[in-house]
Design a protein around this motif. Structure first.
Motif, mmCIF file in Angstrom:
data_model
loop_
_atom_site.group_PDB
_atom_site.id
_atom_site.type_symbol
_atom_site.label_atom_id
_atom_site.label_comp_id
_atom_site.label_asym_id
_atom_site.label_seq_id
_atom_site.Cartn_x
_atom_site.Cartn_y
_atom_site.Cartn_z
ATOM 1 N N SER B 114 80.958 -29.687 17.104
ATOM 2 C CA SER B 114 82.109 -29.168 16.356
ATOM 3 C C SER B 114 83.359 -29.982 16.684
ATOM 4 O O SER B 114 83.713 -30.131 17.852
ATOM 5 N N GLY B 116 86.268 -29.075 16.070
ATOM 6 C CA GLY B 116 87.418 -28.165 16.119
ATOM 7 C C GLY B 116 88.272 -28.372 14.886
ATOM 8 O O GLY B 116 87.761 -28.478 13.776
ATOM 9 N N LEU B 117 89.576 -28.448 15.121
ATOM 10 C CA LEU B 117 90.476 -28.681 13.994
ATOM 11 C C LEU B 117 90.883 -30.139 13.914
ATOM 12 O O LEU B 117 91.845 -30.487 13.239
ATOM 13 N N GLY B 118 90.160 -31.002 14.656
ATOM 14 C CA GLY B 118 90.544 -32.414 14.715
ATOM 15 C C GLY B 118 90.673 -33.061 13.352
ATOM 16 O O GLY B 118 91.613 -33.820 13.091
ATOM 17 N N GLU B 120 91.332 -31.633 10.408
ATOM 18 C CA GLU B 120 92.527 -31.133 9.705
ATOM 19 C C GLU B 120 93.786 -31.790 10.265
ATOM 20 O O GLU B 120 94.694 -32.153 9.527
#
Lengths: 475, 309
Positions: B114, B116-118, B120
């Motif tokens: 995953s 994560g929000l990397g 985005e």
């Protein structure tokens, strides 16, 4: 300036700005700055609550990034009611603190209280699991500084004790949130609610979050820090802790539990929380009854009253939710009133033992009227907020066929009646001749009365808060 | 080779943590704690989180270590009640083992890849005004968290006042020591330069206000411990301005968009980089001041008691 962005920002920004400015001006202007900030925040909170009542749920993404990248605010009826509670109860406690604390403590109390206000408003509005952690941390540290504001040994001891229990609580919460973020790549509470699945990650995360928040609130058997901390802290700070700060962590637990965890967890976990709450009610009330120090009676009563709140988890209906929140609000007003009254009694006679109240009802009528009204709400006699709350919970316990919670509610009320009447009975005995009663400012006698009247009014006009609560109750 | 290094770190970290808890002498525990902090900074670097590694080294190890050492000089040499601790240890050990097992069970169930929000963050980094993703998150995407964290720091400084003993600027031996004097003279310009560089580099690499503030505070701590400077006190107006300019500026920048129909912390794209740089400069001073306020001065010499460690 009536944009949603401004509406939602001011209740958080105004107390923060007030706190920073109050620190900056120092000695001469701190009361003025804090007073202006309090009035402004009260207006901003009421305005937001008004808009929620008329427009429904308000949302706002800070900085315009939107979830999952940015942080979202969400104001539903529950948040609006909490904003109003904080804005009414907190300033009344701080008015009392002005005369109760010394001049130096006063200068330090006001900015710290404004920080707590900012943190609680931010907590109530936040819809982001990590942002909730930041607000919890700000609340905790400001509470520690407030407890130790006198810089005396009991205060420092109480502050350190609180820190050592609340900090692991925060860390547990953070660990749980980190797991959820690792699994679902979002911190937005609404998105998390859609994405969580039953499995090891959710179970461990829910366990950590629950344990952490129960440690801070605190729920039996994690309450061991509460009596010494509440007793050692200056009385206005104890009132803040019991009325508002402990409710912050419960609010987070309630939201995360009902919105995120409940659908993916076994119902027996909710029953377990309910059992712990029930034990807290009975054990806390029993201990309150057996105390010899006035402040400890009221402190143990908080253990019991927090126990009732956890009865919401086994029932998990909208009625039980309303009941628990109604208890949060009415307990905030009633318990603040009782602690402030205890502070008045200590100030007037300098005796901390329960026997010290003897005959004081004749000399401090307003204080004891407040004590009696607050007590009525704690017991749950109509008309009071406590009665409405317990009535709602009672209804739900019958409605969900979990009659055993009704027994707990009734037994808790009887025990509460016993410890409240124990205080009141003494106050009507004749005043011993050797006791010197110092007169205290009228303002300090009226502050607890105003708080108790809030609890009374909650019992007289329950439809406004209940209608507000229904707004956005389910996503 | 990398595997060997990571393996060593993974073995040494729990071992050091255990030793910190086990050792009977407080001063040994402090030294071991500093070693633990340095190794965990290395661990963060290995996990490709240089920002956290920097903060861990500067704050978690450097300043905390100095604070612990300094506390030792204030405490009496009463040995800790070792036996009482030993009796409690099995339960604590069991609880920690259970927590570790639970966490391990959950972590193994996490998705392995995953990001994560990397993604985005990378997608919107262009609009944030800075090039370094960590700075973009801290000061722009989640700037509201940072605003509240600054309030946390201020509150921590206020809380530290309650426990800090009122120490006078006792003329300690260290102040007259030519060696520390020379060291201080050589160190100060270098520290200022490093701190300024760290704020500037935060725009496009690991760095920023927290690291820079910690470095600045490091210099201040040496000045306090050698009695060249007193602990900053809130009673001084200059200290209050130094402490509060950063938060005031940050609040001002945050609410400014509200007056023109924008949202809280909505920076205009064109000026975002400049605004973030100015706020970070002011916050560096605030952070350094807060960290300094934790340090009481040297203990006034006592007579008739055992000397400080």
């Amino acid at each position: 300036m009536t944009s949603v962005a401004a509406l939602m920002a001011w209740p958080v920004i105004l107390p923060l700005l007030g706190a920073v400015l109050a620190l900056l001006v120092g000695r001469p202007g701190v009361r003025l700055v804090a007073g202006v900030a309090s009035v402004a925040t009260l207006m901003a909170s009421s305005r937001l609550a008004w808009e929620v009542a008329h427009q429904g749920v308000l949302r706002q993404s800070i900085g315009g990034w939107g979830a999952p990248l940015g942080i979202e605010w969400r104001a539903d009826g529950l948040a609006a009611l909490m904003l109003l509670t904080i804005a009414l109860v907190g300033p009344l406690i701080s008015v009392h603190a002005l005369d109760h604390l010394g001049d130096r403590e006063d200068r330090e109390f006001l900015p710290l209280w404004l920080f707590v206000w900012c943190a609680l408003n931010a907590l109530v509005l936040s819809d982001d699991a990590f942002n909730l952690y930041v607000t919890l941390e700000l609340t905790t540290l400001a509470a520690v500084a407030l407890i130790a504001v006198r810089r005396d040994l009991p205060g420092l001891d109480a502050g350190l004790r609180y820190l050592l229990f609340a900090l692991p609580g925060s860390l547990c919460y953070l660990l749980g949130i980190a797991l959820l973020y690792g699994a679902h790549a979002t911190l937005d509470v609404g998105t998390l609610a859609q994405r969580v699945q039953p499995g090891p990650v959710t179970w461990v995360a829910a366990g950590l979050v629950t344990v952490g928040l129960c440690l801070k609130t605190p729920l039996f058997p994690l309450h061991v820090w509460l009596p010494p901390t509440y007793t050692g802290a200056p009385t206005p700070v104890t009132a803040l802790l019991s009325a508002l700060i402990s409710k912050g962590s419960f609010y987070v637990l309630l939201r995360l539990w009902l919105e995120v965890f409940a659908p993916v967890l076994d119902a027996r976990v909710g029953q377990l929380l309910g059992v712990l709450g029930a034990v807290a009610v009975l054990w806390g009330s029993f201990l309150a009854l057996s105390q010899t120090q006035l402040k400890r009676v009221v402190a143990y009563s908080s253990v019991a009253q927090i126990g009732y709140l956890f009865l919401v988890f086994p029932m998990a209906t909208s009625g039980a939710r309303a009941g628990a929140i109604y208890l949060v609000v009415s307990h905030a007003a009633a318990k603040a009133s009782m602690f402030v009254a205890v502070g008045n009694i200590h100030q007037a006679v300098g005796i901390t033992a329960l026997g010290g109240v003897q005959g004081l009802a004749y000399r401090m009528p307003f204080t004891f009227l407040a004590m009696a009204l607050g007590g009525i709400s704690l017991i749950g006699i109509p008309p009071s907020g406590g009665f409405i709350a317990k009535w709602l919970l009672l209804n739900e316990s019958i409605g969900t066929r979990q009659w055993w919670w009704a027994l707990v509610l009734l037994a808790g009320s009887l025990l509460a009646a016993a410890y409240v009447f124990r205080i009141l009975r003494g106050s009507f005995l004749p005043l011993p001749a050797e006791v010197k009663v110092r007169s205290i400012p009228l303002r300090n006698e009226l502050a607890p009365l105003a708080l108790a009247l809030i609890a009374l009014v909650l019992g007289l006009v329950p439809w406004f808060p209940l209608e507000l609560l229904a707004i956005g109750a389910s996503r | 080779m990398d595997g060997l290094l990571d393996g060593c770190l993974a073995l040494c970290l729990p071992l050091l943590a255990y030793l910190v808890l086990r050792t009977e002498s407080l001063s040994q525990a402090v030294v071991l704690f500093v070693a633990f902090g340095l190794l965990s900074a290395l661990g963060w670097a290995r996990l490709e989180a240089p920002d956290i590694a920097l903060v861990e080294a500067a704050v978690g190890t450097g300043l905390t270590g100095a604070l612990l050492m300094h506390t030792l000089s204030w405490t009496e040499e009463t040995p800790p009640d070792v036996r009482a601790r030993a009796r409690r240890r099995p339960w604590a050990l069991l609880a920690m083992a259970a927590l570790t097992l639970l966490l391990g069970w959950a972590v193994l169930a996490l998705p392995a890849d995953s990001p994560g929000l990397g993604l985005e963050v990378d997608a919107r980094r262009e609009d944030s005004g800075v090039k370094h993703p960590v700075t973009a998150v801290l000061l722009n995407f989640r700037g509201y968290d940072t605003l509240l964290e600054i309030a946390v720091l201020l509150v921590a400084a206020l809380g530290a006042r309650a426990v800090n003993p009122r120490s006078e600027r006792a003329s300690s031996e260290a102040a007259k020591d030519p060696l520390t004097g020379e060291l201080f003279r050589m160190m100060t310009p270098a520290l200022l330069l490093v701190a300024g560089y760290l704020v500037w580099v935060g725009d496009h690499g690991p760095g920023g206000a927290f690291q820079a503030g910690a470095i600045l505070a490091g210099g201040g701590v040496v000045a306090i411990l050698t009695s060249r400077m007193g602990t900053p006190r809130m009673s001084s107006l200059r200290v209050r301005w130094a402490l509060l300019t950063g938060p005031l500026l940050f609040i001002g920048v945050a609410v400014a968009p509200l007056f023109s129909g924008g949202r809280l912390l909505e920076f205009p794209e064109k000026y975002a980089g400049t605004l973030i740089f100015i706020v970070e400069m002011a916050l560096t001073v605030t952070i350094a001041m807060v960290l300094l306020m934790f340090f009481p001065g040297t203990r006034p010499p006592r007579t008739g008691r055992g000397s400080a460690r």
